[in-house]
Design a protein around this motif. Structure first.
Motif, PDB file in Angstrom:
ATOM      1  N   THR A 144       0.993  -0.921   0.247  1.00  0.00           N
ATOM      2  CA  THR A 144      -0.380   0.239   0.031  1.00  0.00           C
ATOM      3  C   THR A 144       0.847   1.093   0.086  1.00  0.00           C
ATOM      4  O   THR A 144       2.175   1.261   0.839  1.00  0.00           O
ATOM      5  CB  THR A 144      -1.374   0.020   1.613  1.00  0.00           C
ATOM      6  N   ASP A 145       0.167   2.434  -0.415  1.00  0.00           N
ATOM      7  CA  ASP A 145       0.665   3.948  -0.579  1.00  0.00           C
ATOM      8  C   ASP A 145       0.623   4.108   0.561  1.00  0.00           C
ATOM      9  O   ASP A 145       0.544   5.357   0.736  1.00  0.00           O
ATOM     10  CB  ASP A 145       1.043   4.336  -2.335  1.00  0.00           C
ATOM     11  N   GLY A 146      -0.838   3.527   1.102  1.00  0.00           N
ATOM     12  CA  GLY A 146      -1.941   4.518   2.486  1.00  0.00           C
ATOM     13  C   GLY A 146      -2.987   4.742   1.363  1.00  0.00           C
ATOM     14  O   GLY A 146      -3.686   5.376   2.531  1.00  0.00           O
ATOM     15  N   THR A 147      -3.066   4.845   0.151  1.00  0.00           N
ATOM     16  CA  THR A 147      -4.527   5.628  -0.653  1.00  0.00           C
ATOM     17  C   THR A 147      -4.763   3.641  -1.822  1.00  0.00           C
ATOM     18  O   THR A 147      -5.560   3.140  -1.121  1.00  0.00           O
ATOM     19  CB  THR A 147      -4.370   6.086  -1.487  1.00  0.00           C
ATOM     20  N   PHE A 148      -4.106   3.152  -2.410  1.00  0.00           N
ATOM     21  CA  PHE A 148      -3.965   2.060  -3.003  1.00  0.00           C
ATOM     22  C   PHE A 148      -3.444   0.880  -2.466  1.00  0.00           C
ATOM     23  O   PHE A 148      -2.577   1.446  -1.657  1.00  0.00           O
ATOM     24  CB  PHE A 148      -4.255   2.518  -4.474  1.00  0.00           C
ATOM     25  N   VAL A 149      -4.184  -0.796  -2.248  1.00  0.00           N
ATOM     26  CA  VAL A 149      -4.074  -1.799  -1.419  1.00  0.00           C
ATOM     27  C   VAL A 149      -3.684  -2.526  -2.880  1.00  0.00           C
ATOM     28  O   VAL A 149      -4.565  -2.702  -3.353  1.00  0.00           O
ATOM     29  CB  VAL A 149      -4.466  -2.006  -1.022  1.00  0.00           C
ATOM     30  N   GLY A 150      -2.383  -3.405  -3.098  1.00  0.00           N
ATOM     31  CA  GLY A 150      -2.529  -4.302  -4.362  1.00  0.00           C
ATOM     32  C   GLY A 150      -1.084  -5.116  -4.137  1.00  0.00           C
ATOM     33  O   GLY A 150      -0.345  -4.707  -3.203  1.00  0.00           O
TER      34      GLY A 150
ATOM     35  N   TRP B 242       9.935  -0.343  -6.171  1.00  0.00           N
ATOM     36  CA  TRP B 242       8.577  -1.032  -6.038  1.00  0.00           C
ATOM     37  C   TRP B 242       7.442  -0.937  -6.672  1.00  0.00           C
ATOM     38  O   TRP B 242       7.734  -0.166  -8.011  1.00  0.00           O
ATOM     39  CB  TRP B 242       7.941  -1.229  -4.284  1.00  0.00           C
ATOM     40  N   CYS B 243       7.383  -2.496  -7.834  1.00  0.00           N
ATOM     41  CA  CYS B 243       6.914  -2.611  -9.150  1.00  0.00           C
ATOM     42  C   CYS B 243       5.472  -3.274  -8.976  1.00  0.00           C
ATOM     43  O   CYS B 243       5.695  -3.951  -7.554  1.00  0.00           O
ATOM     44  CB  CYS B 243       7.407  -3.245 -10.683  1.00  0.00           C
ATOM     45  N   ARG B 244       3.924  -2.701  -9.607  1.00  0.00           N
ATOM     46  CA  ARG B 244       2.447  -3.522  -9.841  1.00  0.00           C
ATOM     47  C   ARG B 244       3.459  -4.666 -10.262  1.00  0.00           C
ATOM     48  O   ARG B 244       4.121  -4.750 -10.713  1.00  0.00           O
ATOM     49  CB  ARG B 244       1.876  -1.975  -9.519  1.00  0.00           C
ATOM     50  N   HIS B 245       1.931  -5.622  -9.922  1.00  0.00           N
ATOM     51  CA  HIS B 245       2.046  -6.499 -10.625  1.00  0.00           C
ATOM     52  C   HIS B 245       2.666  -6.906 -11.906  1.00  0.00           C
ATOM     53  O   HIS B 245       2.769  -7.920 -12.043  1.00  0.00           O
ATOM     54  CB  HIS B 245       0.707  -7.481 -10.223  1.00  0.00           C
ATOM     55  N   THR B 246       2.263  -5.389 -12.515  1.00  0.00           N
ATOM     56  CA  THR B 246       1.940  -5.814 -14.523  1.00  0.00           C
ATOM     57  C   THR B 246       3.323  -5.676 -14.379  1.00  0.00           C
ATOM     58  O   THR B 246       3.765  -5.174 -15.478  1.00  0.00           O
ATOM     59  CB  THR B 246       1.711  -4.947 -14.518  1.00  0.00           C
ATOM     60  N   GLY B 247       4.289  -5.120 -13.620  1.00  0.00           N
ATOM     61  CA  GLY B 247       5.702  -4.697 -14.059  1.00  0.00           C
ATOM     62  C   GLY B 247       6.021  -3.613 -14.000  1.00  0.00           C
ATOM     63  O   GLY B 247       7.354  -2.785 -14.344  1.00  0.00           O
ATOM     64  N   PHE B 248       4.369  -2.174 -13.676  1.00  0.00           N
ATOM     65  CA  PHE B 248       5.080  -0.605 -14.381  1.00  0.00           C
ATOM     66  C   PHE B 248       5.743  -0.633 -12.671  1.00  0.00           C
ATOM     67  O   PHE B 248       4.953  -0.533 -11.842  1.00  0.00           O
ATOM     68  CB  PHE B 248       3.468  -0.128 -14.336  1.00  0.00           C
ATOM     69  N   PRO B 249       6.057   0.714 -12.497  1.00  0.00           N
ATOM     70  CA  PRO B 249       6.778   1.337 -11.300  1.00  0.00           C
ATOM     71  C   PRO B 249       5.371   1.675 -10.767  1.00  0.00           C
ATOM     72  O   PRO B 249       4.457   1.583 -10.518  1.00  0.00           O
ATOM     73  CB  PRO B 249       7.985   2.190 -11.654  1.00  0.00           C
ATOM     74  N   TRP B 250       5.697   1.177  -9.532  1.00  0.00           N
ATOM     75  CA  TRP B 250       4.578   1.568  -8.367  1.00  0.00           C
ATOM     76  C   TRP B 250       4.832   3.258  -7.876  1.00  0.00           C
ATOM     77  O   TRP B 250       6.043   3.132  -6.753  1.00  0.00           O
ATOM     78  CB  TRP B 250       4.573   0.812  -7.166  1.00  0.00           C
ATOM     79  N   ARG B 251       4.185   3.910  -8.845  1.00  0.00           N
ATOM     80  CA  ARG B 251       4.538   5.724  -8.055  1.00  0.00           C
ATOM     81  C   ARG B 251       3.525   6.551  -8.516  1.00  0.00           C
ATOM     82  O   ARG B 251       3.172   6.241  -9.776  1.00  0.00           O
ATOM     83  CB  ARG B 251       6.436   6.378  -8.900  1.00  0.00           C
ATOM     84  N   ASP B 252       2.937   7.609  -8.117  1.00  0.00           N
ATOM     85  CA  ASP B 252       1.781   8.135  -8.042  1.00  0.00           C
ATOM     86  C   ASP B 252       2.720   9.333  -8.813  1.00  0.00           C
ATOM     87  O   ASP B 252       3.059   9.966  -8.428  1.00  0.00           O
ATOM     88  CB  ASP B 252       1.081   8.234  -7.176  1.00  0.00           C
ATOM     89  N   MET B 253       1.810   9.082 -10.579  1.00  0.00           N
ATOM     90  CA  MET B 253       2.936  10.742 -10.982  1.00  0.00           C
ATOM     91  C   MET B 253       2.384  11.845 -10.394  1.00  0.00           C
ATOM     92  O   MET B 253       3.568  12.835 -10.680  1.00  0.00           O
ATOM     93  CB  MET B 253       1.968  10.473 -12.512  1.00  0.00           C
TER      94      MET B 253
ATOM     95  N   THR C  92       1.167  12.863  -7.261  1.00  0.00           N
ATOM     96  CA  THR C  92       1.786  13.093  -5.874  1.00  0.00           C
ATOM     97  C   THR C  92       3.216  12.457  -5.742  1.00  0.00           C
ATOM     98  O   THR C  92       3.572  12.782  -4.682  1.00  0.00           O
ATOM     99  CB  THR C  92       0.898  12.386  -5.031  1.00  0.00           C
ATOM    100  N   GLY C  93       3.559  11.856  -6.180  1.00  0.00           N
ATOM    101  CA  GLY C  93       4.407  10.788  -6.062  1.00  0.00           C
ATOM    102  C   GLY C  93       4.643  10.237  -5.245  1.00  0.00           C
ATOM    103  O   GLY C  93       5.839   9.386  -4.525  1.00  0.00           O
ATOM    104  N   ARG C  94       3.437  10.002  -4.647  1.00  0.00           N
ATOM    105  CA  ARG C  94       3.758   8.816  -3.305  1.00  0.00           C
ATOM    106  C   ARG C  94       4.146   6.920  -4.033  1.00  0.00           C
ATOM    107  O   ARG C  94       4.301   6.735  -5.490  1.00  0.00           O
ATOM    108  CB  ARG C  94       2.127   8.257  -3.317  1.00  0.00           C
TER     109      ARG C  94
END
Length: 83
Positions: free
Chosen positions: A30-36, A46-57, A59-61
């Motif tokens: 989690t980034d405090g908002t989304f869980v996955g 960190w990467c999401r299960h899809t392989g894309f980086p986990w970064r909110d464009m 907020t930068g979270r």
């Protein structure tokens, strides 16, 4: 049910803490908002299960906390269905 007991024991762990998942290990994050589902790379990003980086464009979270995924379903009937 045995898995229910396991889930109650799971607690969120800091992504900046000493205990981190092995690179490539799938976890719940989690980034405090989304869980996955996500994984940590060998470069400690960190990467999401899809392989894309986990970064909110906007907020930068990125990942703040993680926990192991529950064990997979074992094929047994759900408790509600057994009743």
């Amino acid at each position: 049910m045995e898995n229910e007991g396991c889930m109650r024991l799971q607690k969120w762990k800091s992504a900046q803490g000493a205990e981190l998942p092995e690179p490539g290990e799938r976890v719940l994050a989690t980034d405090g908002t989304f869980v996955g589902e996500a994984y940590r790379t060998s470069a400690n990003s960190w990467c999401r299960h899809t392989g894309f980086p986990w970064r909110d464009m906007v907020t930068g979270r990125t990942v703040t906390h993680w926990m192991p995924l529950p064990p997979p379903w074992d094929g047994s009937e759900d408790e509600e269905e057994e009743a």
